[in-house]
Design an enzyme around this catalytic site. Sequence first.
Site, PDB file in Angstrom:
ATOM      1  N   ARG A 134       1.139  -1.140   0.156  1.00  0.00           N
ATOM      2  CA  ARG A 134      -0.066  -0.219   0.086  1.00  0.00           C
ATOM      3  C   ARG A 134       0.805   1.392  -0.024  1.00  0.00           C
ATOM      4  O   ARG A 134       2.140   1.621   0.646  1.00  0.00           O
ATOM      5  CB  ARG A 134      -1.312  -0.213   1.085  1.00  0.00           C
ATOM      6  CG  ARG A 134      -2.240  -0.931   1.165  1.00  0.00           C
ATOM      7  CD  ARG A 134      -3.753  -0.615   2.175  1.00  0.00           C
ATOM      8  NE  ARG A 134      -3.249   0.847   3.059  1.00  0.00           N
ATOM      9  CZ  ARG A 134      -4.216   0.549   3.423  1.00  0.00           C
ATOM     10  NH1 ARG A 134      -4.841  -0.455   3.916  1.00  0.00           N
ATOM     11  NH2 ARG A 134      -4.844   1.798   3.996  1.00  0.00           N
ATOM     12  N   ARG A 146      -2.200  11.920   7.610  1.00  0.00           N
ATOM     13  CA  ARG A 146      -3.747  10.355   7.233  1.00  0.00           C
ATOM     14  C   ARG A 146      -4.077  10.989   8.975  1.00  0.00           C
ATOM     15  O   ARG A 146      -5.383  11.221   9.223  1.00  0.00           O
ATOM     16  CB  ARG A 146      -3.196   9.498   7.823  1.00  0.00           C
ATOM     17  CG  ARG A 146      -3.226   8.581   5.550  1.00  0.00           C
ATOM     18  CD  ARG A 146      -2.345   7.246   5.649  1.00  0.00           C
ATOM     19  NE  ARG A 146      -3.190   6.582   6.464  1.00  0.00           N
ATOM     20  CZ  ARG A 146      -3.021   5.330   5.838  1.00  0.00           C
ATOM     21  NH1 ARG A 146      -1.253   5.260   5.681  1.00  0.00           N
ATOM     22  NH2 ARG A 146      -3.520   4.361   6.619  1.00  0.00           N
TER      23      ARG A 146
HETATM   24  P1  B4P Z   1      -5.828  -1.777  10.868  1.00  0.00           P
HETATM   25  O1  B4P Z   1      -5.238  -0.837  12.035  1.00  0.00           O
HETATM   26  O2  B4P Z   1      -6.396  -2.994  10.805  1.00  0.00           O
HETATM   27  O3  B4P Z   1      -5.886  -0.844   9.324  1.00  0.00           O
HETATM   28  P2  B4P Z   1      -7.054   0.591   9.199  1.00  0.00           P
HETATM   29  O4  B4P Z   1      -7.258   0.998  10.559  1.00  0.00           O
HETATM   30  O5  B4P Z   1      -7.771  -0.242   9.597  1.00  0.00           O
HETATM   31  O6  B4P Z   1      -5.909   1.458   8.509  1.00  0.00           O
HETATM   32  P3  B4P Z   1      -6.881   2.452   7.942  1.00  0.00           P
HETATM   33  O7  B4P Z   1      -7.545   3.740   8.782  1.00  0.00           O
HETATM   34  O8  B4P Z   1      -5.535   3.018   7.505  1.00  0.00           O
HETATM   35  O9  B4P Z   1      -7.446   1.710   6.364  1.00  0.00           O
HETATM   36  P4  B4P Z   1      -8.393   2.934   5.495  1.00  0.00           P
HETATM   37  O10 B4P Z   1      -8.684   1.344   4.708  1.00  0.00           O
HETATM   38  O11 B4P Z   1      -9.838   2.596   5.738  1.00  0.00           O
HETATM   39  O12 B4P Z   1      -4.064  -2.464  10.641  1.00  0.00           O
HETATM   40  C1  B4P Z   1      -3.194  -1.384  10.439  1.00  0.00           C
HETATM   41  C2  B4P Z   1      -2.284  -1.990  11.146  1.00  0.00           C
HETATM   42  O13 B4P Z   1      -1.890  -2.610  12.340  1.00  0.00           O
HETATM   43  C3  B4P Z   1      -2.422  -3.491  10.210  1.00  0.00           C
HETATM   44  O14 B4P Z   1      -0.697  -3.854   9.816  1.00  0.00           O
HETATM   45  C4  B4P Z   1      -2.031  -4.927  11.632  1.00  0.00           C
HETATM   46  O15 B4P Z   1      -1.521  -5.890  11.463  1.00  0.00           O
HETATM   47  C5  B4P Z   1      -2.241  -4.423  12.317  1.00  0.00           C
HETATM   48  N1  B4P Z   1      -2.740  -4.437  13.792  1.00  0.00           N
HETATM   49  C6  B4P Z   1      -3.969  -4.283  14.331  1.00  0.00           C
HETATM   50  N2  B4P Z   1      -4.197  -4.546  15.233  1.00  0.00           N
HETATM   51  C7  B4P Z   1      -2.983  -4.566  15.810  1.00  0.00           C
HETATM   52  C8  B4P Z   1      -2.509  -4.596  17.081  1.00  0.00           C
HETATM   53  N3  B4P Z   1      -3.482  -4.933  18.678  1.00  0.00           N
HETATM   54  N4  B4P Z   1      -1.755  -4.882  17.812  1.00  0.00           N
HETATM   55  C9  B4P Z   1      -0.583  -4.849  16.679  1.00  0.00           C
HETATM   56  N5  B4P Z   1      -1.194  -4.269  16.020  1.00  0.00           N
HETATM   57  C10 B4P Z   1      -1.986  -4.618  15.322  1.00  0.00           C
HETATM   58  O16 B4P Z   1      -8.264   3.903   4.543  1.00  0.00           O
HETATM   59  C11 B4P Z   1      -8.053   4.105   3.834  1.00  0.00           C
HETATM   60  C12 B4P Z   1      -7.365   5.115   2.621  1.00  0.00           C
HETATM   61  O17 B4P Z   1      -9.237   5.363   2.087  1.00  0.00           O
HETATM   62  C13 B4P Z   1      -8.198   6.594   3.873  1.00  0.00           C
HETATM   63  O18 B4P Z   1      -6.761   7.139   4.281  1.00  0.00           O
HETATM   64  C14 B4P Z   1      -8.448   7.465   2.330  1.00  0.00           C
HETATM   65  O19 B4P Z   1      -7.934   8.384   1.908  1.00  0.00           O
HETATM   66  C15 B4P Z   1      -9.526   6.659   2.468  1.00  0.00           C
HETATM   67  N6  B4P Z   1     -11.113   6.606   2.830  1.00  0.00           N
HETATM   68  C16 B4P Z   1     -11.306   5.329   3.375  1.00  0.00           C
HETATM   69  N7  B4P Z   1     -12.499   5.845   3.772  1.00  0.00           N
HETATM   70  C17 B4P Z   1     -12.649   7.257   3.813  1.00  0.00           C
HETATM   71  C18 B4P Z   1     -14.213   7.668   3.793  1.00  0.00           C
HETATM   72  N8  B4P Z   1     -15.081   7.602   4.364  1.00  0.00           N
HETATM   73  N9  B4P Z   1     -13.986   8.604   3.592  1.00  0.00           N
HETATM   74  C19 B4P Z   1     -13.062   9.777   2.915  1.00  0.00           C
HETATM   75  N10 B4P Z   1     -12.120   8.563   2.652  1.00  0.00           N
HETATM   76  C20 B4P Z   1     -11.681   7.628   2.912  1.00  0.00           C
END
Ligand code: B4P
Length: 191
Positions: A134, A146
Amino acid sequence: MFNLILFGPPGSGKGTQSEKLILKYGLKHLSTGDLLRSEIAQQSVLGMEAKKYMDQGQLVPDEVVVGMISSAIDQNQSVRGFLFDGFPRTAAQAQSLDELLKKKQAPINVMLALNVSEEELIKRLMKRGETSGRSDDTNEAVIRARILEYHKKTTAVADYYNQFDKVVLIEGEGGIDTIFEKLCAAIDARI
Ligand code: B4P
């Protein structure tokens, strides 16, 4: 129907915990991040437009994501409920979602908000960037952008649902299974 929002900053574990929650509760997973990445993979017009924002760590415009969620809801008529992951991310998106769900007479039941420190978020996302491919996870400046967007625009979503007493705060640091148990306890208390 039981409709749930999993909320938190980038890297807080929304995607990780969503995978486990949909299996346990039989909910339909709607992640705007996954939907946008799928549009990018298909090189659609929407995907190419969204990529410009995502690569800079900015939010994609509200009308784009609301349109995507609206069609996804329409395409899933007979589900037990939705798990919204990474949506809504602005107060305007939250209002649009409420209007969409009003038509189904199935409001949001609860918003679970994961609390994780900024240093831990950066650590997790940089680590994911080593293997995920990514582009928004490999550059620390983009990750910080972000998190800034989250503080500027997304925390307002918690304020929005707080007025209806729908927010439950969950400690998001620690083992994945421990956090999952806390999320399940909060859901079981409301389901
Ligand atoms: P996760 O924590 O699962 O990631 P996420 O919050 O779902 O990610 P993010 O917010 O970046 O992504 P999104 O696709 O929504 O994982 C992170 C890492 O941490 C992983 O490697 C995991 O293994 C690790 N991890 C998890 N739990 C853990 C723990 N307890 N201990 C240690 N490690 C751990 O968004 C991506 C982009 O899409 C945004 O920036 C934006 O540009 C766009 N976007 C998405 N939704 C939008 C919306 N509604 N409006 C406008 N833009 C949007």
